[in-house]
Design an enzyme around this catalytic site. Structure first.
Site, short mmCIF file in Angstrom:
data_model
loop_
_atom_site.label_atom_id
_atom_site.label_comp_id
_atom_site.label_asym_id
_atom_site.label_seq_id
_atom_site.Cartn_x
_atom_site.Cartn_y
_atom_site.Cartn_z
N GLU A 1 59.57 30.34 20.42
CA GLU A 1 58.34 31.15 20.39
C GLU A 1 57.65 31.07 19.04
O GLU A 1 56.42 30.98 18.96
CB GLU A 1 58.68 32.60 20.77
CG GLU A 1 59.14 32.72 22.22
CD GLU A 1 59.61 34.12 22.62
OE1 GLU A 1 59.60 35.03 21.76
OE2 GLU A 1 59.96 34.30 23.79
N LYS B 1 50.36 43.51 21.34
CA LYS B 1 49.60 43.14 22.55
C LYS B 1 48.19 43.76 22.58
O LYS B 1 47.90 44.68 21.81
CB LYS B 1 50.41 43.55 23.78
CG LYS B 1 51.74 42.80 23.90
CD LYS B 1 52.42 43.11 25.21
CE LYS B 1 53.74 42.36 25.33
NZ LYS B 1 54.39 42.59 26.63
N ASN C 1 52.68 47.22 27.32
CA ASN C 1 53.76 47.89 26.59
C ASN C 1 53.74 47.60 25.08
O ASN C 1 54.76 47.63 24.41
CB ASN C 1 55.13 47.58 27.22
CG ASN C 1 55.47 46.11 27.20
OD1 ASN C 1 54.68 45.30 26.72
ND2 ASN C 1 56.65 45.75 27.68
N TYR D 1 54.57 32.62 28.83
CA TYR D 1 55.32 33.43 29.80
C TYR D 1 55.78 32.60 31.02
O TYR D 1 56.05 33.17 32.08
CB TYR D 1 54.48 34.62 30.26
CG TYR D 1 54.46 35.76 29.26
CD1 TYR D 1 55.63 36.44 28.92
CD2 TYR D 1 53.28 36.18 28.65
CE1 TYR D 1 55.63 37.48 28.01
CE2 TYR D 1 53.27 37.24 27.73
CZ TYR D 1 54.45 37.88 27.42
OH TYR D 1 54.45 38.93 26.52
N PHE E 1 54.39 39.76 38.97
CA PHE E 1 53.45 40.29 37.97
C PHE E 1 52.90 39.23 37.04
O PHE E 1 52.12 39.53 36.13
CB PHE E 1 54.11 41.42 37.16
CG PHE E 1 55.38 41.01 36.43
CD1 PHE E 1 55.33 40.32 35.22
CD2 PHE E 1 56.63 41.34 36.96
CE1 PHE E 1 56.49 39.96 34.55
CE2 PHE E 1 57.80 40.98 36.30
CZ PHE E 1 57.73 40.29 35.09
N HIS F 1 55.79 42.59 22.12
CA HIS F 1 56.77 41.65 22.66
C HIS F 1 57.70 41.26 21.52
O HIS F 1 57.26 41.12 20.38
CB HIS F 1 56.09 40.39 23.22
CG HIS F 1 57.05 39.25 23.41
ND1 HIS F 1 57.81 39.11 24.56
CD2 HIS F 1 57.41 38.22 22.58
CE1 HIS F 1 58.59 38.04 24.43
NE2 HIS F 1 58.36 37.48 23.24
P1 CMP Z 1 57.53 41.22 27.30
O1 CMP Z 1 58.62 41.65 26.37
O2 CMP Z 1 56.30 40.68 26.66
O3 CMP Z 1 58.11 40.15 28.32
C1 CMP Z 1 57.60 39.95 29.60
C2 CMP Z 1 56.55 40.99 29.95
O4 CMP Z 1 56.29 41.13 31.31
C3 CMP Z 1 57.05 42.36 29.54
O5 CMP Z 1 57.09 42.48 28.15
C4 CMP Z 1 56.09 43.25 30.24
O6 CMP Z 1 54.87 43.36 29.56
C5 CMP Z 1 55.85 42.46 31.52
N1 CMP Z 1 56.64 43.01 32.64
C6 CMP Z 1 57.96 43.06 32.77
N2 CMP Z 1 58.31 43.64 33.93
C7 CMP Z 1 57.13 43.96 34.55
C8 CMP Z 1 56.82 44.58 35.79
N3 CMP Z 1 57.79 44.98 36.61
N4 CMP Z 1 55.53 44.76 36.08
C9 CMP Z 1 54.57 44.34 35.25
N5 CMP Z 1 54.80 43.74 34.05
C10 CMP Z 1 56.07 43.57 33.71
#
Ligand code: CMP
Length: 181
Positions: A169, A52, A155, A92, A100, A158
């Site tokens: 995907e 990311k 984070n 997404y 979010f 993914h």
């Molecule tokens: P990812 O595995 O890419 O899948 C969905 C993404 O949404 C997740 O990683 C996080 O980056 C984001 N995400 C999930 N939960 C939250 C949250 N509570 N607040 C903000 N972002 C979130």
């Protein structure tokens, strides 16, 4: 006496043969069982990965790839792209109703990402283990998110959560010709 001795011999050689056949059959059954067991629990799979924007911004692509490769997964396709707003929204879409969602789309389009196809034994679960929990504060030591993630949104990586989603995907970002297994 002679006959008896002969019969015993015959019986012994027959029973040896019998034991041989039984052990052979058992070995075959054992091998088949092991194959089924191995095949069920250890399948070669492909999964989709994104490094990311928070990670590309901090020049962590190589460090993350090292962790992926150290886990035994192979990077069989990879490209650095800047996701469009439409791509991030579609990718997404499953989170469209979440509070979010808009922030996530803004974050995913805030800088370059590296999209990847990973291959290996049970790749989907294996990569999720290497990534660690979505929330880095809950991620296990040694995982990508524990070491590199900035927060629950930023984070770092993914990874697909199922075989079906991995296929969807992967197909969203890669053509078959771009995947070199
Ligand atoms: P990812 O595995 O890419 O899948 C969905 C993404 O949404 C997740 O990683 C996080 O980056 C984001 N995400 C999930 N939960 C939250 C949250 N509570 N607040 C903000 N972002 C979130």
């Amino acid at each position: 006496m002679k006959v008896c001795f002969f019969t015993n011999l015959l019986y012994t050689s027959r029973s040896n043969e019998f034991i041989k056949i039984i052990s052979l059959k058992f070995a075959k059954t054992k091998a088949t069982f092991c194959n089924i067991f191995w095949g069920y629990f250890m399948t070669i799979q492909r999964t989709f990965s994104i490094i990311k924007p928070d990670a590309t911004r901090r020049n962590l692509t190589g460090a993350i790839n090292s962790k992926i490769e150290a886990s035994g997964l192979r990077i069989i396709a990879q490209k650095r792209i800047h996701m469009s707003d439409r791509e991030a929204r579609e990718f997404y879409a499953i989170h469209a109703e979440r509070p979010f969602y808009n922030d996530l789309v803004s974050f995913m389009t805030s800088g370059p990402v590296v999209v990847q196809v990973l291959e290996g034994q049970n790749a989907i679960t294996a990569y999720r283990e290497v990534m660690g929990s979505t929330n880095p504060s809950e991620a296990a030591d040694g995982t990508i998110r524990k070491e590199f993630a900035e927060g629950i949104e930023a984070n770092s990586v993914h990874g697909s959560d199922s075989i079906e989603n991995a296929a969807i995907e992967i197909a969203y970002f890669f053509t078959n010709e771009e995947i070199v297994g």
